[in-house]
Each structure stands twice: as structure tokens, then as C-alpha cells.
Design a protein around this motif. Structure first.
Motif, PDB file in Angstrom:
ATOM      1  N   UNK A  36     -59.402  29.884 -32.014  1.00 43.21           N
ATOM      2  CA  UNK A  36     -59.782  30.367 -30.693  1.00 43.21           C
ATOM      3  C   UNK A  36     -58.899  29.708 -29.636  1.00 43.21           C
ATOM      4  N   UNK A  41     -62.814  28.166 -17.441  1.00 44.96           N
ATOM      5  CA  UNK A  41     -63.551  29.211 -16.754  1.00 44.96           C
ATOM      6  C   UNK A  41     -63.604  30.547 -17.467  1.00 44.96           C
ATOM      7  N   UNK A  42     -63.081  30.604 -18.685  1.00 42.54           N
ATOM      8  CA  UNK A  42     -63.074  31.870 -19.418  1.00 42.54           C
ATOM      9  C   UNK A  42     -63.835  31.749 -20.732  1.00 42.54           C
ATOM     10  N   UNK A  43     -64.178  32.895 -21.282  1.00 48.55           N
ATOM     11  CA  UNK A  43     -64.793  32.913 -22.604  1.00 48.55           C
ATOM     12  C   UNK A  43     -63.746  32.569 -23.661  1.00 48.55           C
ATOM     13  N   UNK A  44     -64.153  31.864 -24.708  1.00 42.17           N
ATOM     14  CA  UNK A  44     -63.220  31.647 -25.825  1.00 42.17           C
ATOM     15  C   UNK A  44     -62.695  32.992 -26.332  1.00 42.17           C
ATOM     16  N   UNK A  46     -60.865  34.980 -29.425  1.00 40.12           N
ATOM     17  CA  UNK A  46     -60.535  34.947 -30.845  1.00 40.12           C
ATOM     18  C   UNK A  46     -59.082  35.335 -31.041  1.00 40.12           C
ATOM     19  N   UNK A  89     -61.978  26.750 -36.417  1.00 38.27           N
ATOM     20  CA  UNK A  89     -63.413  26.927 -36.657  1.00 38.27           C
ATOM     21  C   UNK A  89     -63.622  27.417 -38.074  1.00 38.27           C
TER      22      UNK A  89
ATOM     23  N   UNK B  35     -75.440  34.076 -31.501  1.00 34.86           N
ATOM     24  CA  UNK B  35     -75.381  32.629 -31.678  1.00 34.86           C
ATOM     25  C   UNK B  35     -75.035  31.968 -30.361  1.00 34.86           C
ATOM     26  N   UNK B  95     -72.356  29.000 -24.242  1.00 31.28           N
ATOM     27  CA  UNK B  95     -71.819  30.322 -24.536  1.00 31.28           C
ATOM     28  C   UNK B  95     -72.707  31.030 -25.551  1.00 31.28           C
ATOM     29  N   UNK B 105     -67.141  34.344 -34.885  1.00 37.99           N
ATOM     30  CA  UNK B 105     -67.800  34.691 -33.628  1.00 37.99           C
ATOM     31  C   UNK B 105     -66.853  35.499 -32.740  1.00 37.99           C
ATOM     32  N   UNK B 106     -67.287  36.669 -32.342  1.00 37.27           N
ATOM     33  CA  UNK B 106     -66.505  37.512 -31.442  1.00 37.27           C
ATOM     34  C   UNK B 106     -67.305  38.749 -31.091  1.00 37.27           C
ATOM     35  N   UNK B 108     -67.449  36.665 -27.071  1.00 35.68           N
ATOM     36  CA  UNK B 108     -68.235  35.599 -26.471  1.00 35.68           C
ATOM     37  C   UNK B 108     -68.635  35.997 -25.053  1.00 35.68           C
ATOM     38  N   UNK B 109     -69.729  35.414 -24.573  1.00 38.78           N
ATOM     39  CA  UNK B 109     -70.059  35.554 -23.171  1.00 38.78           C
ATOM     40  C   UNK B 109     -69.157  34.666 -22.328  1.00 38.78           C
ATOM     41  N   UNK B 110     -69.275  34.823 -21.037  1.00 38.80           N
ATOM     42  CA  UNK B 110     -68.376  34.106 -20.119  1.00 38.80           C
ATOM     43  C   UNK B 110     -68.772  32.644 -19.922  1.00 38.80           C
TER      44      UNK B 110
END
Lengths: 107, 118
Positions: A36, A41-44, A46, A89, B35, B95, B105-106, B108-110
């Protein structure tokens, strides 16, 4: 619990150069390894799943390799938007675990 | 395309509880396994728990057992994570993330920043 260890903690790279990030699992996770990218400030995001499969929309300069306990993420020709923190991960079993992260910074 | 939109930042006092929401759009909510992962300041990502479709139940990281509850409201397509007995070490970005069929996991929220401070 499978412990994931990333190295180095910080990698200083010039734009256009290659970055090589390592991830080691304390026991075999087979090919059940994801990478990842995390920007502040951002979502991880993939990047890689199955150790070597790029996720949808991920540029070809991101390449994952390895299996078992040793994995590598290679970013060829770093772009400005690639400077971020990267996490490996394992999803081989529960509990899910992450490495501690590698920060790729501008040299 | 699945999108996860989380609730806003929270400030809580030690000992209180917090409930973070994660609204799903673009997919049938009942077919999702949600999750939760957190990131404390200067720290890495830490899995907290979520729904295991093989066991058909929520599973939690041992560290959070007894203190975390994950739930959902199918009428509003929203997942929730409630953490009780908050302490300063729980200050983190929380998250939500969808568990894909093969295990990663994919998306994700912000993220939702929870600050625990007296």
C-alpha cells in the motif's frame, strides 16, 4: 502473529531514480502479500496484491516480487507523486499484520 | 465502484467512547466484509478487526478484545466501529476497508481522526 519487517525505514531517492523496498515475514505467507501507498490525509492506496499483481490503475513502474518470507517493491523512475510511505501487508492468516512502513523521500 | 465515506473528526475525553461510521456506496452492502485499521501519530498501520466471511462472525485483534464493537446498519449501508474506555494512546486516524474475497483490503475510507485528550 506474523511479524512483518520492512527495510529501510527511510529511503532518500532523486526523482527519476529507482527505489527498492524490502519486506520480510517472520514465517511464510506464500504469495499473500500486498503493498500500500499512504499519502498524508489520503486513504491508503492498494498498489500490489498477490505479491506481484498490480492493482487496477497502478502504473507499470511499480513492480512487486517475492514469495514465502522475502518480498520486494521496486519503483522504477520515481515521479513526484511517488514520494510517500509504503507498507507491506500479509493476508495469509489472522491477525492481519503490516510492516512498520518505508518512507520514500526526495533526496 | 465501491466507495467508503467516513464520518468526521472526533475529540473525546479519556474514558469516553467513540463511534465512527463508514457509509458504503456502489455495491451491495450485505455482500461486503468490512474491517477497521488505525494509524497512530508517527506509527504504522494496525489492524483492529472486522467480519470474517469464513467464520460468519466479527473477529478482533486481541489488543482490542472487550473494548471494540463493530456493527452495521443494512438499512443505511453503513458500518460502525465503536471503541470504549478511550485513552490517549487511542489518538489515531481510523480507516474502514473492504475485505476482498481473496483477502486483501481495498478500497479504504478516507479516514477519521479521533483525538483523545483531557
Amino acid at each position: 502473529e506474523i511479524v512483518m519487517t520492512q527495510s529501510p525505514a527511510t529511503l532518500s531517492v532523486s526523482p527519476g531514480e529507482r527505489a527498492t523496498l524490502s519486506c520480510r515475514a517472520s514465517q511464510s505467507v506464500s504469495g499473500n502479500l500486498a503493498w500500500f501507498q499512504l499519502q498524508p490525509g489520503q486513504a491508503p492506496r492498494l498498489l500490489i496484491f498477490g505479491a506481484s499483481t498490480r492493482a487496477t490503475g497502478i502504473p507499470a513502474r511499480f513492480r512487486g516480487s517475492g514469495s514465502g518470507t522475502e518480498f520486494t517493491l521496486t519503483i522504477s523512475s520515481l515521479q513526484s507523486e511517488d514520494f510517500a510511505v509504503y507498507y507491506c501487508h500479509q493476508y495469509h492468516n489472522w491477525p492481519r499484520t503490516f510492516g512498520q512502513g518505508t518512507k520514500v523521500e526526495i533526496k | 465502484q465501491v466507495q467508503l465515506v467516513q464520518s468526521g473528526a472526533e475529540v473525546k475525553k479519556p474514558g469516553a467512547s467513540v463511534k465512527v461510521s463508514c457509509k458504503v456506496s456502489g455495491y451491495r452492502f450485505t455482500e461486503l466484509s468490512m474491517h477497521w485499521v488505525r494509524q497512530a501519530p508517527g506509527k504504522g498501520l494496525e489492524w483492529m478487526g472486522g467480519f470474517d466471511p469464513e467464520e460468519d462472525e466479527n473477529i478482533y485483534a486481541q489488543k482490542f478484545q472487550g473494548r471494540v464493537t463493530m456493527s452495521e446498519d443494512t438499512s443505511t449501508d453503513t458500518a460502525y466501529m465503536e471503541l470504549s474506555s478511550l485513552r490517549s494512546e487511542d489518538t489515531a486516524i481510523y480507516f474502514c476497508a473492504r475485505l476482498q474475497f481473496l483477502g486483501w483490503f481495498d478500497p479504504w475510507g478516507q479516514g477519521t481522526l479521533v483525538t483523545v485528550s483531557s
